[in-house]
Write an enzyme that holds these catalytic residues in place. Structure first.
Site, PDB file in Angstrom:
ATOM      1  N   GLU A 125      30.588  28.723  65.771  1.00 45.02           N
ATOM      2  CA  GLU A 125      31.243  27.411  65.720  1.00 45.02           C
ATOM      3  C   GLU A 125      30.680  26.559  64.586  1.00 45.02           C
ATOM      4  O   GLU A 125      31.434  25.883  63.871  1.00 45.02           O
ATOM      5  CB  GLU A 125      31.084  26.688  67.064  1.00 45.02           C
ATOM      6  CG  GLU A 125      31.675  27.427  68.251  1.00 45.02           C
ATOM      7  CD  GLU A 125      33.148  27.790  68.070  1.00 45.02           C
ATOM      8  OE1 GLU A 125      33.860  27.081  67.325  1.00 45.02           O
ATOM      9  OE2 GLU A 125      33.587  28.780  68.669  1.00 45.02           O
ATOM     10  N   GLU A 179      38.236  33.247  61.329  1.00 47.99           N
ATOM     11  CA  GLU A 179      37.372  33.671  62.434  1.00 47.99           C
ATOM     12  C   GLU A 179      36.320  34.673  61.960  1.00 47.99           C
ATOM     13  O   GLU A 179      35.148  34.583  62.347  1.00 47.99           O
ATOM     14  CB  GLU A 179      38.214  34.270  63.560  1.00 47.99           C
ATOM     15  CG  GLU A 179      39.140  33.292  64.251  1.00 47.99           C
ATOM     16  CD  GLU A 179      38.415  32.095  64.824  1.00 47.99           C
ATOM     17  OE1 GLU A 179      37.312  32.266  65.382  1.00 47.99           O
ATOM     18  OE2 GLU A 179      38.948  30.985  64.725  1.00 47.99           O
TER      19      GLU A 179
END
Length: 250
Positions: A125, A179
């Site tokens: 994150e 991602e």
């Protein structure tokens, strides 16, 4: 259809290189706008999730805050006001808001049985923030909203068909690339923070095993790579990660 002056007002094209991965790009969204958008989203999320967020004195919050703070210190973004929130929910999820606001759901946390695996998730994150993927996705969204109707008129293509095709060929691969890049950056950050980067591989293998019997979308129509793909990618970065760990943790 018009690409409004208001929408264009914060597009300031600048040449940019993503930290750690070295990917070169044009990033047409200002950091100021990105922070403003993140602050607005954060305010709404606190209203929506406030009753489910663990208090800061809770041992589970303290564990997440400890790991997250160690990662933030090696991110180069120490000037951000990082906030780590644990949300009571069965949903296995974690996400970050531009500006450094992380929300980790207990549905995912229950599978993170040590601080190394927790660092793999939080590092990912923080990697999104370091790479400014929020700004990149916002720019991509603005451009596609402009391109869809324009191409529909020029080439006489059904708007719904154009939207579906563009999503399959552009939006989903773009999302999966972000991602993977956040996985890479996160793995390096967890190594620099003296966590074991091999935990990232174990985590993805564990999630793959848990999802084996679930009906999931095929990778090429998913916003995220499959856990198996992510584990294999993580193996390719392991040598780099351990080299970083040797430098930072000697």
């Amino acid at each position: 259809m018009a690409f409004s002056i208001c929408s264009a007002s914060y597009l300031a094209f600048s040449y940019d290189v993503v930290p750690i991965t070295g990917r070169r790009r044009l990033l047409p969204v200002s950091e100021r706008y990105e922070m403003k958008l993140g602050a607005a989203i954060y305010k709404e999320l606190l209203k929506e999730l406030g009753g489910f967020i663990y208090p800061k004195y809770h041992p589970i919050y303290k564990r997440v805050e400890y790991v997250g703070t160690k990662l933030a210190r090696v991110s180069g973004l120490q000037h951000f006001h990082w906030e780590f929130h644990v949300v009571e929910s069965n949903i296995p999820n974690c996400f970050v808001i531009p500006g450094g606001k992380v929300f980790l759901f207990t549905g995912l946390l229950r599978y993170l049985d040590n601080n190394d695996s927790l660092a793999a998730v939080l590092g990912h994150e923080i990697g999104h923030v370091l790479a400014r993927h929020g700004a990149e996705k916002q720019a991509f969204s603005i451009l596609t909203r402009f391109i869809y109707p324009l191409f529909s008129i020029i080439f006489n293509i059904d708007p719904l068909l154009l939207t579906g095709t563009t999503k399959l060929l552009l939006e989903l691969p773009f999302s999966r690339r972000c991602e993977k890049e956040a996985d890479h950056i996160g793995m390096i950050l967890m190594a620099r923070a003296c966590f074991d980067p091999f935990a990232a591989i174990r985590m993805w293998e564990k999630l793959q095993a848990l999802q084996k019997n679930l009906q999931e979308p095929m990778t090429y129509i998913s916003t995220h790579p499959s856990p198996d793909d992510r584990a294999n990618q993580a193996r390719s970065w392991l040598k780099e990660a351990y080299q970083e760990r040797a430098v930072y943790c000697s």
